[in-house]
Design a protein around this motif. Structure first.
Motif, PDB file in Angstrom:
ATOM      1  N   THR A 140       0.873  -1.179   0.000  1.00  0.00           N
ATOM      2  CA  THR A 140       0.000   0.000   0.000  1.00  0.00           C
ATOM      3  C   THR A 140       0.906   1.223   0.000  1.00  0.00           C
ATOM      4  OG1 THR A 140      -1.735  -1.130   1.286  1.00  0.00           O
ATOM      5  CG2 THR A 140      -1.782   1.277   1.254  1.00  0.00           C
ATOM      6  N   ILE A 158       0.694   5.210   0.528  1.00  0.00           N
ATOM      7  CA  ILE A 158      -0.201   6.258   1.018  1.00  0.00           C
ATOM      8  C   ILE A 158       0.315   7.619   0.568  1.00  0.00           C
ATOM      9  CG2 ILE A 158      -1.218   7.312   3.073  1.00  0.00           C
ATOM     10  CD1 ILE A 158      -0.649   4.557   4.474  1.00  0.00           C
ATOM     11  N   GLU A 182     -10.356   9.948   3.106  1.00  0.00           N
ATOM     12  CA  GLU A 182      -9.644   9.030   2.214  1.00  0.00           C
ATOM     13  C   GLU A 182     -10.199   9.127   0.795  1.00  0.00           C
ATOM     14  OE1 GLU A 182     -10.081   5.058   3.809  1.00  0.00           O
ATOM     15  OE2 GLU A 182     -10.118   5.822   5.859  1.00  0.00           O
ATOM     16  N   TYR A 241      -6.738  -1.409   0.917  1.00  0.00           N
ATOM     17  CA  TYR A 241      -5.874  -0.703  -0.020  1.00  0.00           C
ATOM     18  C   TYR A 241      -4.683  -1.530  -0.480  1.00  0.00           C
ATOM     19  CZ  TYR A 241      -8.540   3.494   1.177  1.00  0.00           C
ATOM     20  OH  TYR A 241      -9.545   4.408   1.357  1.00  0.00           O
TER      21      TYR A 241
END
Length: 212
Positions: free
Chosen positions: A157, A159, A175, A203
């Motif tokens: 993932t 971010i 989000e 995710y």
């Protein structure tokens, strides 16, 4: 309740990394961090294992990640050095494959643009400005993304973050998978989001934006 596995943290001495280490320990995880200079470590804790070394050395990464089940990478680019995000991430994933570690969580900037993004005019302009001002860094960040995107064996993932505030205050975390929903976030909330998504499948193989 103690978790049955250990987290390897890269970038643990940074503003976000130290919050991640603290939050992970509070949730019962075991933590090991790669640290260039242990004397500068702000989050000293008997429950944190320290590996002294350089992120550029793949053998130091290997020492960090042995018997870990999770890898969290918040590595910050050293000033006055050539961008190395892609090289660091490539080495991490290589070691993870060798050690049979499957879960990776990394961070990038909201200026990173990928397929399927639907950024607002303002955010598209911001991304273009970053590309003009920091061409080498943005090129390296895009290469890092491509390395992750093409790696289907690791449950990664990535971010994407807005401007980060150094604060212990927490707010509602927004989000999105297509555009940055706000302009700021605290490093405390980044740490909370990361720890909460260690076992969350939402995710996997995606690059969400988060903000306040």
């Amino acid at each position: 309740m103690d978790k049955p596995y250990k987290i390897g943290i890269i970038g643990g001495t940074g503003k976000v990394g130290r919050h991640i280490a603290t939050n992970a320990i509070q949730k019962g995880y075991k933590v090991r961090m790669l640290v260039r200079n242990p004397e500068k470590l702000l989050c000293k804790n008997d429950k944190i294992e320290i590996v002294e070394g350089q992120i550029q050395d793949i053998e130091n990464i290997r020492e960090l990640l042995k018997d870990c089940k999770i890898v969290i990478n918040t590595f910050g680019q050293p000033t006055k050095e050539e961008p190395m995000y892609s090289k660091v991430t490539k080495n991490i994933l290589e070691v993870m494959k060798d050690l049979n570690i499957s879960r990776y969580i990394g961070v990038s900037g909201g200026s990173l643009t990928i397929n399927d993004d639907k950024k607002s005019v303002l955010n598209r302009f911001g991304a273009k400005m970053f590309k003009l001002l920091f061409p080498k860094m943005m090129e390296d960040k895009k290469l890092e993304w491509e390395i992750l995107f093409n790696n289907k064996h690791i449950h990664w993932t990535l971010i994407r973050l807005p401007f980060v505030k150094d604060s212990l205050k927490s707010n509602y975390i927004k989000e999105s998978l297509t555009d940055m929903p706000g302009t700021k976030i605290t490093n405390q909330d980044i740490a909370t989001f990361i720890i909460d998504h260690i076992d969350n499948q939402k995710y996997i193989h995606k690059a969400p934006f988060i903000s306040h």
